[in-house]
Write an enzyme that holds these catalytic residues in place. Sequence first.
Site, mmCIF file in Angstrom:
data_model
loop_
_atom_site.group_PDB
_atom_site.id
_atom_site.type_symbol
_atom_site.label_atom_id
_atom_site.label_comp_id
_atom_site.label_asym_id
_atom_site.label_seq_id
_atom_site.Cartn_x
_atom_site.Cartn_y
_atom_site.Cartn_z
ATOM 1 N N ASN A 1 0.869 -1.181 0.000
ATOM 2 C CA ASN A 1 0.000 0.000 0.000
ATOM 3 C C ASN A 1 0.904 1.229 0.000
ATOM 4 O O ASN A 1 1.502 1.556 1.019
ATOM 5 C CB ASN A 1 -0.903 -0.030 1.247
ATOM 6 N N TRP A 2 0.967 1.872 -1.163
ATOM 7 C CA TRP A 2 1.878 3.020 -1.276
ATOM 8 C C TRP A 2 1.336 4.292 -0.637
ATOM 9 O O TRP A 2 2.045 5.270 -0.520
ATOM 10 C CB TRP A 2 2.199 3.266 -2.767
ATOM 11 N N LYS A 3 0.050 4.275 -0.272
ATOM 12 C CA LYS A 3 -0.572 5.485 0.294
ATOM 13 C C LYS A 3 -0.299 6.661 -0.657
ATOM 14 O O LYS A 3 -0.232 6.459 -1.862
ATOM 15 C CB LYS A 3 -0.069 5.748 1.714
ATOM 16 N N GLY B 1 2.659 -1.273 4.309
ATOM 17 C CA GLY B 1 2.665 0.140 3.930
ATOM 18 C C GLY B 1 4.066 0.625 3.606
ATOM 19 O O GLY B 1 4.600 0.364 2.532
ATOM 20 N N GLY B 2 4.689 1.302 4.553
ATOM 21 C CA GLY B 2 5.995 1.936 4.349
ATOM 22 C C GLY B 2 7.045 1.037 3.703
ATOM 23 O O GLY B 2 7.769 1.469 2.799
ATOM 24 N N GLU C 1 -5.998 -4.518 10.523
ATOM 25 C CA GLU C 1 -4.914 -3.570 10.763
ATOM 26 C C GLU C 1 -5.221 -2.755 12.019
ATOM 27 O O GLU C 1 -5.979 -1.783 11.950
ATOM 28 C CB GLU C 1 -4.796 -2.584 9.593
ATOM 29 N N HIS D 1 -9.608 1.804 4.661
ATOM 30 C CA HIS D 1 -8.345 1.921 5.401
ATOM 31 C C HIS D 1 -8.556 2.907 6.547
ATOM 32 O O HIS D 1 -9.305 3.879 6.412
ATOM 33 C CB HIS D 1 -7.237 2.413 4.465
ATOM 34 N N SER E 1 2.925 -2.130 10.460
ATOM 35 C CA SER E 1 4.350 -2.255 10.805
ATOM 36 C C SER E 1 4.963 -3.604 10.427
ATOM 37 O O SER E 1 5.810 -4.131 11.156
ATOM 38 C CB SER E 1 4.565 -1.948 12.289
ATOM 39 N N GLY F 1 2.313 2.195 10.908
ATOM 40 C CA GLY F 1 3.394 3.176 10.845
ATOM 41 C C GLY F 1 4.079 3.452 12.176
ATOM 42 O O GLY F 1 4.869 4.392 12.286
ATOM 43 N N GLU G 1 -6.890 5.254 7.628
ATOM 44 C CA GLU G 1 -6.598 6.660 7.298
ATOM 45 C C GLU G 1 -7.769 7.302 6.565
ATOM 46 O O GLU G 1 -8.043 8.485 6.725
ATOM 47 C CB GLU G 1 -5.300 6.738 6.468
HETATM 48 P P1 PGA Z 1 2.652 0.313 7.656
HETATM 49 O O1 PGA Z 1 1.203 0.604 7.011
HETATM 50 O O2 PGA Z 1 3.111 -1.013 7.107
HETATM 51 O O3 PGA Z 1 3.504 1.458 7.185
HETATM 52 O O4 PGA Z 1 2.462 0.264 9.132
HETATM 53 C C1 PGA Z 1 0.286 -0.423 6.793
HETATM 54 C C2 PGA Z 1 -0.978 0.142 6.225
HETATM 55 O O5 PGA Z 1 -1.404 1.234 6.652
HETATM 56 O O6 PGA Z 1 -1.609 -0.469 5.343
#
Ligand code: PGA
Length: 232
Positions: free
Chosen positions: A7-9, A215-216, A152, A85, A194, A158, A87
């Site tokens: 997930n590149w956000k 994500g990251g 999640e 998600h 994470s 993050g 966010e």
């Molecule tokens: P993260 O994000 O791996 O950077 O914690 C995961 C996500 O929000 O899908």
Amino acid sequence: MKFIVGNWKMNGNMENKEALLKSLKNLRTNNKVILCLPFTLLYGNNYGTIIGAQDISEHDNGAYTGDISGQMLKDADVKYVIVGHSERRANHNETNAIVKAKATAAIKNGIIPIICIGENATEKNSGRTMSVIKKMLLESVPAKGEYIIAYEPRWAIGSGKTPTNEEIATAFETIMKALHGIKRENVALLYGGSVNAKNAAQIASIKNVDGLLVGGASLKSDTFLPIIKSID
Ligand code: PGA
């Protein structure tokens, strides 16, 4: 085979996309790798990687400035879409009902929704994790169609923190029970929050975990490829 979903956000550009997809093209893996990109990066040469989006409108078309419909995603050859998600739930006030409508729009267009659920820190600390995820699940998941559930915990995203193996196993058991009537082979369950090359294999080996949402660490090949390899 496990799902590894990146997930590149709101990160990355064409050059970054090219670089990662070229390295994925040369990778031999038994896992199913899906990269969920920002809308502007969906089109173009994807070097055989399965591409997903990060949001979808619940509407088919019309006066919804700035929104992207399922038909448009289908046109861009998108196969999966993240919905709900945390966010988006937090920053765009997406309720369970909206998430369900978005998941339904995806299914209608032949796109598999990756429906995200997860408790926040306050809910966890007051011992409400299971009731929260159960409610989110029951209210966000459409009655029929193929979908993926991503658990999640909001506090794990993050932050470098992850739940214990037992906590993840209990959450997935709760999810399976709440989805009663659904055949196990018809739903994939992912863990996200994470995930990195050090914890990926262990988390992926927990009972009922069919894959990971990353994500990251999915932004660059030097952090994403070791995760994929560690699970092969
Ligand atoms: P993260 O994000 O791996 O950077 O914690 C995961 C996500 O929000 O899908």
